[in-house]
Design a protein around this motif. Structure first.
Motif, short mmCIF file in Angstrom:
data_model
loop_
_atom_site.label_atom_id
_atom_site.label_comp_id
_atom_site.label_asym_id
_atom_site.label_seq_id
_atom_site.Cartn_x
_atom_site.Cartn_y
_atom_site.Cartn_z
N ASN A 109 0.82 -1.21 0.00
CA ASN A 109 0.00 0.00 0.00
C ASN A 109 0.86 1.26 0.00
OD1 ASN A 109 -2.46 -1.29 -0.09
ND2 ASN A 109 -2.78 -1.23 2.12
N THR A 110 1.92 1.26 0.78
CA THR A 110 2.79 2.44 0.83
C THR A 110 3.72 2.49 -0.38
OG1 THR A 110 2.75 2.50 3.25
CG2 THR A 110 4.56 3.64 2.16
N ASN A 111 4.43 1.41 -0.64
CA ASN A 111 5.49 1.43 -1.65
C ASN A 111 4.97 1.46 -3.08
OD1 ASN A 111 6.88 1.06 0.71
ND2 ASN A 111 7.92 -0.80 0.10
N VAL A 112 3.89 0.75 -3.35
CA VAL A 112 3.39 0.64 -4.73
C VAL A 112 2.11 1.45 -4.92
CG1 VAL A 112 2.73 -0.92 -6.59
CG2 VAL A 112 4.43 -1.65 -4.90
N ARG A 113 1.12 1.19 -4.11
CA ARG A 113 -0.13 1.96 -4.23
C ARG A 113 0.14 3.46 -4.04
NH1 ARG A 113 -5.91 1.63 -3.11
NH2 ARG A 113 -6.60 3.41 -1.86
N GLY A 114 1.01 3.80 -3.10
CA GLY A 114 1.33 5.21 -2.86
C GLY A 114 1.93 5.87 -4.09
N SER A 115 2.87 5.19 -4.73
CA SER A 115 3.48 5.74 -5.95
C SER A 115 2.45 5.87 -7.07
CB SER A 115 4.63 4.84 -6.40
OG SER A 115 5.66 4.82 -5.44
N ALA A 133 8.40 15.44 -15.01
CA ALA A 133 9.23 14.27 -14.73
C ALA A 133 8.76 13.62 -13.44
CB ALA A 133 10.70 14.66 -14.62
N ILE A 134 8.76 12.31 -13.44
CA ILE A 134 8.46 11.54 -12.24
C ILE A 134 9.66 10.67 -11.95
CG2 ILE A 134 6.99 9.74 -11.23
CD1 ILE A 134 4.70 10.80 -12.97
N VAL A 135 10.12 10.70 -10.70
CA VAL A 135 11.23 9.85 -10.28
C VAL A 135 10.73 8.97 -9.14
CG1 VAL A 135 13.60 9.73 -9.45
CG2 VAL A 135 12.88 11.66 -10.88
N HIS A 136 10.68 7.68 -9.40
CA HIS A 136 10.33 6.71 -8.37
C HIS A 136 11.59 6.30 -7.62
CE1 HIS A 136 6.34 6.33 -10.03
NE2 HIS A 136 6.76 5.80 -11.15
N ILE A 137 11.46 6.04 -6.33
CA ILE A 137 12.58 5.49 -5.57
C ILE A 137 12.31 4.01 -5.33
CG2 ILE A 137 14.00 5.65 -3.50
CD1 ILE A 137 14.09 8.13 -5.32
N SER A 138 13.13 3.18 -5.97
CA SER A 138 13.08 1.75 -5.74
C SER A 138 14.17 1.42 -4.72
CB SER A 138 13.26 0.99 -7.05
OG SER A 138 13.26 -0.41 -6.83
N SER A 139 14.98 0.43 -5.00
CA SER A 139 16.03 0.00 -4.08
C SER A 139 16.86 -1.05 -4.78
CB SER A 139 15.40 -0.60 -2.81
OG SER A 139 16.37 -1.26 -2.03
N VAL A 140 18.09 -1.23 -4.33
CA VAL A 140 18.86 -2.38 -4.78
C VAL A 140 18.08 -3.66 -4.50
CG1 VAL A 140 20.14 -2.65 -2.60
CG2 VAL A 140 21.16 -3.45 -4.74
N SER A 141 17.20 -3.59 -3.50
CA SER A 141 16.36 -4.75 -3.15
C SER A 141 15.26 -5.00 -4.17
CB SER A 141 15.75 -4.55 -1.76
OG SER A 141 16.75 -4.47 -0.78
N GLY A 142 15.07 -4.06 -5.10
CA GLY A 142 14.16 -4.29 -6.22
C GLY A 142 14.87 -4.91 -7.40
N LEU A 143 16.20 -4.98 -7.33
CA LEU A 143 17.02 -5.55 -8.40
C LEU A 143 17.57 -6.92 -8.03
CD1 LEU A 143 19.12 -2.33 -9.18
CD2 LEU A 143 16.94 -3.03 -10.21
N ASN A 153 11.19 -6.79 -1.27
CA ASN A 153 11.79 -7.07 -2.58
C ASN A 153 10.76 -6.99 -3.68
OD1 ASN A 153 13.88 -9.54 -1.04
ND2 ASN A 153 14.57 -7.59 -1.83
N ALA A 154 9.61 -7.62 -3.47
CA ALA A 154 8.56 -7.65 -4.49
C ALA A 154 8.01 -6.26 -4.76
CB ALA A 154 7.44 -8.60 -4.06
N SER A 155 7.82 -5.46 -3.70
CA SER A 155 7.27 -4.12 -3.89
C SER A 155 8.24 -3.22 -4.65
CB SER A 155 6.91 -3.50 -2.54
OG SER A 155 8.07 -3.14 -1.80
N LYS A 156 9.52 -3.32 -4.34
CA LYS A 156 10.50 -2.46 -5.00
C LYS A 156 10.76 -2.92 -6.44
CE LYS A 156 11.24 0.66 -1.89
NZ LYS A 156 10.91 2.07 -2.14
N ALA A 157 10.64 -4.22 -6.69
CA ALA A 157 10.73 -4.71 -8.07
C ALA A 157 9.54 -4.22 -8.88
CB ALA A 157 10.80 -6.23 -8.09
N ALA A 158 8.38 -4.15 -8.25
CA ALA A 158 7.19 -3.64 -8.93
C ALA A 158 7.41 -2.19 -9.38
CB ALA A 158 5.98 -3.72 -8.01
N ILE A 159 8.09 -1.40 -8.57
CA ILE A 159 8.37 0.00 -8.91
C ILE A 159 9.24 0.09 -10.16
CG2 ILE A 159 9.58 2.07 -8.15
CD1 ILE A 159 6.86 1.70 -6.87
N VAL A 160 10.19 -0.82 -10.30
CA VAL A 160 11.08 -0.82 -11.47
C VAL A 160 10.27 -1.01 -12.75
CG1 VAL A 160 12.95 -2.05 -12.63
CG2 VAL A 160 13.11 -1.57 -10.18
N ASN A 161 9.36 -1.97 -12.76
CA ASN A 161 8.60 -2.22 -13.98
C ASN A 161 7.47 -1.20 -14.16
OD1 ASN A 161 9.24 -3.97 -16.04
ND2 ASN A 161 7.44 -5.25 -15.70
#
Length: 250
Positions: A109-115, A133-143, A153-161
């Motif tokens: 809800n915070t990491n993905v829905r919020g973005s 411009a929109i800049v999302h903050i993911s994490s090395v944990s999304g990679l 990990n799953a939420s930050k990977a979702a931000i990448v895609n």
């Protein structure tokens, strides 16, 4: 004068991002759920940069009404936003079989829905202006994967895609969408006793400083990176580049 909205802007990486934009004379709107922390930060930043450049709005980015309020407050205070930085995020360290469904939902809800909600609120005015411009903050944990952090990990990977898909959709409106993926970062939340352990995984033999992430975000937000969209830029001190093989030679 340009305007940036930074979620989770009262602490850590978000605060460093806010200071980077302020030092470059941008108008900055920050959000946090913690009104006491917001009040303190606004007072400090106003003294340093002037109260004409900084404002705040208490918001839970997973709450649509809060996000709509954020968009309205930004327009009233500064006009239309030029840049959105979706930085707000949380983590829980639990294995899947031990995790409550509520924990999983809170992270997404915070990491993905919020973005999603913040982007949705500000995109129409960017589309109308044919810029932004929109800049999302993911994490090395999304990679890469982490032990006991499946939901994060799953939420930050979702931000990448999400970044890639949004870049494809909104490029025709002159809107760039990119992502910055920090590695372990030296914020007040980082356990200081683990710095040496984490530093061993970096070819630079250190972790990342918040202002280094902020500078990458600023780069992705400005016209200096005008030909970059849909990309994820790791800011990790090389944390994720190794296979993990031990040193065989000096």
């Amino acid at each position: 004068m340009k305007t940036v909205v930074i979620t989770g802007g009262a602490t850590g990486i978000g605060l460093a991002i806010a200071e980077c934009f302020l030092s470059n004379r941008w108008q900055v709107m920050i959000t946090s759920r913690n009104i006491d922390r917001l009040t303190q930060v606004i007072e400090e930043l106003s003294k340093r940069y002037g109260d004409d450049l900084i404002d705040c709005f208490q918001a839970d980015v997973s709450n649509e009404a809060d996000v709509i309020g954020l968009q309205k407050k930004t327009n009233e205070r500064f006009g239309k936003a030029d840049v959105i930085v979706n930085n707000a995020g949380i983590a829980v360290w639990k294995h899947v079989h031990e995790m409550e469904v509520n924990d999983w939902d809170k992270i997404f809800n915070t990491n993905v829905r919020g973005s999603f909600l913040v982007s949705k609120a500000f995109l129409p005015e960017m589309m109308e202006a044919h810029r932004g411009a929109i800049v999302h903050i993911s994490s090395v944990s999304g990679l890469c994967g982490d032990y006991g952090m499946t939901a994060y990990n799953a939420s930050k990977a979702a931000i990448v895609n999400m970044t890639r898909s949004m870049a494809l959709s909104y490029g025709k409106y002159g809107i760039r969408v990119n992502c910055v993926a920090p590695g372990p970062t030296n914020t007040s939340m980082f356990p200081q006793e683990l710095k040496k352990v984490f530093s061993k995984n970096s070819p630079l033999e250190r972790i990342v400083e918040p202002d280094e992430v902020a500078k990458a975000v600023f780069f992705m937000a400005t016209d200096v990176s005008s030909a970059i969209t849909g990309e994820t830029i790791p800011v990790t001190a090389g944390f994720e580049i190794s296979t993990g093989q031990p040193k065989m030679i000096d």
